[in-house]
Structures are given as C-alpha cells and as structure tokens.
Design a protein around this motif. Sequence first.
Motif, PDB file in Angstrom:
ATOM      1  N   ALA A  37       0.857  -1.188   0.000  1.00 38.21           N
ATOM      2  CA  ALA A  37       0.000   0.000   0.000  1.00 38.21           C
ATOM      3  C   ALA A  37       0.888   1.231   0.000  1.00 38.21           C
ATOM      4  N   MET A  39       0.510   5.090   0.708  1.00 36.51           N
ATOM      5  CA  MET A  39      -0.444   6.017   1.289  1.00 36.51           C
ATOM      6  C   MET A  39       0.196   7.385   1.428  1.00 36.51           C
ATOM      7  N   LYS A  46       1.533  10.483  -5.845  1.00 38.08           N
ATOM      8  CA  LYS A  46       1.179   9.067  -5.948  1.00 38.08           C
ATOM      9  C   LYS A  46       0.752   8.694  -7.377  1.00 38.08           C
ATOM     10  N   GLU A 173      -6.059   4.687  -6.370  1.00 35.60           N
ATOM     11  CA  GLU A 173      -7.303   5.139  -5.730  1.00 35.60           C
ATOM     12  C   GLU A 173      -8.513   4.377  -6.254  1.00 35.60           C
ATOM     13  N   THR A 205      -3.458   4.664  -2.249  1.00 35.61           N
ATOM     14  CA  THR A 205      -4.687   5.165  -1.644  1.00 35.61           C
ATOM     15  C   THR A 205      -4.399   6.317  -0.679  1.00 35.61           C
ATOM     16  N   HIS A 206      -5.423   7.118  -0.503  1.00 35.51           N
ATOM     17  CA  HIS A 206      -5.332   8.238   0.424  1.00 35.51           C
ATOM     18  C   HIS A 206      -5.925   7.811   1.775  1.00 35.51           C
ATOM     19  N   TYR A 207      -6.881   6.883   1.716  1.00 34.39           N
ATOM     20  CA  TYR A 207      -7.610   6.460   2.919  1.00 34.39           C
ATOM     21  C   TYR A 207      -7.319   5.007   3.275  1.00 34.39           C
ATOM     22  N   THR A 208      -7.460   4.677   4.552  1.00 35.05           N
ATOM     23  CA  THR A 208      -7.176   3.313   4.999  1.00 35.05           C
ATOM     24  C   THR A 208      -8.345   2.362   4.747  1.00 35.05           C
ATOM     25  N   VAL A 219       3.311  -1.299   4.073  1.00 31.72           N
ATOM     26  CA  VAL A 219       2.712   0.029   3.915  1.00 31.72           C
ATOM     27  C   VAL A 219       3.844   1.044   3.780  1.00 31.72           C
ATOM     28  N   ALA A 236      -0.612   1.491   8.726  1.00 30.92           N
ATOM     29  CA  ALA A 236      -1.883   2.021   8.203  1.00 30.92           C
ATOM     30  C   ALA A 236      -2.821   2.380   9.351  1.00 30.92           C
ATOM     31  N   TYR A 244      -1.599  12.497   8.294  1.00 26.12           N
ATOM     32  CA  TYR A 244      -0.266  12.692   7.704  1.00 26.12           C
ATOM     33  C   TYR A 244       0.476  13.886   8.314  1.00 26.12           C
TER      34      TYR A 244
END
Length: 255
Positions: A37, A39, A46, A173, A205-208, A219, A236, A244
């Motif tokens: 992942a 992030m 990204k 995403e 991805t931006h979200y978990t 990660v 994560a 962040y």
Amino acid sequence: MSTLEIKGLTVSVETEDGPKEILRGVDLTVKSGETHAIMGPNGSGKSTLAYSIAGHPKYTVTGGTVTLDGEDVLAMSVDERARAGLFLAMQYPVEVPGVTVSNFLRTAKTAIDGEAPKLRTWVKDVKEAMGNLRMDPVFAERNVNEGFSGGEKKRHEILQMELLKPKVAILDETDSGLDVDALKIVSEGVNRAKDSSDLGVLLITHYTRILRYIKPDFVHVFVDGKVVEQGGPELADRLEDEGYDRYLAGASAAE
Ligand code: ADP
Ligand code: MG
Ligand code: MG
C-alpha cells in the motif's frame, strides 16, 4: 515469480513555469504475491508514480530505474509494458468512444498474449469474471467508460485486471467514490486475482478504508515525492488515527 524494482526514480512534469520535479527519488520493490500500500496526502505524487511506471507521455523520467524481472521498463513503449505484465488501473479512466467493453477486452487480451483467446473459453471467462463482480451481462455491450458511473468504471478496471492476468497491478485510488458494497466487490476481485495468479499489487490510496478488505503486507508513507516511512499493516492503523500531519511538519521543517 516476478519482481518490479523501482530505484531512485525522479520524475518531472512540464508546467507553465518550466519543468517541475514531482518524484524525488522513489525506492520500492514489489514481488509476486505481495501487496504494497502506498499512502500519502493529496498532491504528494502518488498518481505521478503510477503514470510514470505505466509510461504516460506527460511525465519525464529524469533519473533512476524501473525494472520488471531485470528488464528495463522505462525503455519499453506503453504496449510493451502491458505485454511484459504491468497493469495500471487509473484514477481517472478515459472514454473509448465506439468500442464496446466486450471488444475492448478481447483486443487487449489478444495484444497482451500475442494471439486471440480461444472463443469458447474466453466467453466463459468473461461471463464468470463479470458475474463475480456482479456486473449485468448487458454491460459488455456498452462503450468503454461512456456514461459509466464511478463504481462501474472501477469494476471495469478490475474486470480487465482479472482477465488480462498481469504480473504486477498498480491500482490508483481504486477505492475513491465507491460505496461500501461496491468497495467489497472490487476488493474481492483484487483478492481473487492475488489468490489465483500470485499477483503483485501496488495499491495507491489516500484512505485506509480499502485496507480493511485488501490486506497489505507492506505500507509505505509517501510524502513530497518519495517514500518517507515503511512498515507493516500497523502503519496504516497509525495513519488512520494520526493522519499525515507529522510527516508534513517534517517535510516543511527540512526545507
Ligand atoms: P497525488 O496522486 O498524490 O494526489 P499527483 O501525482 O496527482 O499527486 O500530483 C503531484 C503533484 O504534481 C501535484 O502538486 C500536482 O499538481 C502536480 N502535477 C501532477 N501532474 C501535473 C501536470 N501534468 N502538470 C502540472 N502539475 C502536475
Ligand atoms: Mg490526488
Ligand atoms: Mg492521485
């Protein structure tokens, strides 16, 4: 067993004010069967990483290397990259006017395998893959991405991935804009591909949220054009709690 290896990758884009460096030395290795992942906050680069690996012409590689099983990916055309086994599910998939999903998939499969798939097994495979993704069969006769909802676009990307059987898939995403049910269906598709073909996955991805359904082995926190921290799934969880901010404060303090 395949290995995608990214070393010291620097990439810039052309802007009105001249070239702007976006990737600032990315190191990352993805092997068959591993899920990584990536992030990071919005604007950290990204998608630039994904497009650069895929060979999008807007991005200029200024340094570093990308290899797939030792082969120089950066020297390959976009088609050659796909034939070598790389797959990119884009954050903003493009429309392909006048080409049905069914024809698109068969053309892509033929291009990647170097020969047309056997009709009977192909029709069965497509039907089964669409069924797994809970896609209505009439979907196959629609034009690619024309009027697709967000969820349909994502399912179509995963459908391609399941049928084209890449060695390494980059999913940018894939979770964005999906409701929980669609997210589960799409995640199941990724997990099926992981189980059936030992796929390597680079999950951006931006979200978990998606990581509840697709379990990462590694990660990587991506800030300001590079990986700033690596860990296991617990990283994560920490990002979920803390966001962040700590990395962003570090990034500006270092400048
Ligand atoms: P992310 O996917 O992490 O949100 P992107 O890779 O989309 O980040 O963008 C990283 C940075 O590069 C952003 O500041 C963005 O504005 C800039 N950027 C990306 N593509 C272009 C482009 N074609 N022209 C100008 N700036 C770009
Ligand atoms: Mg973004
Ligand atoms: Mg992006």
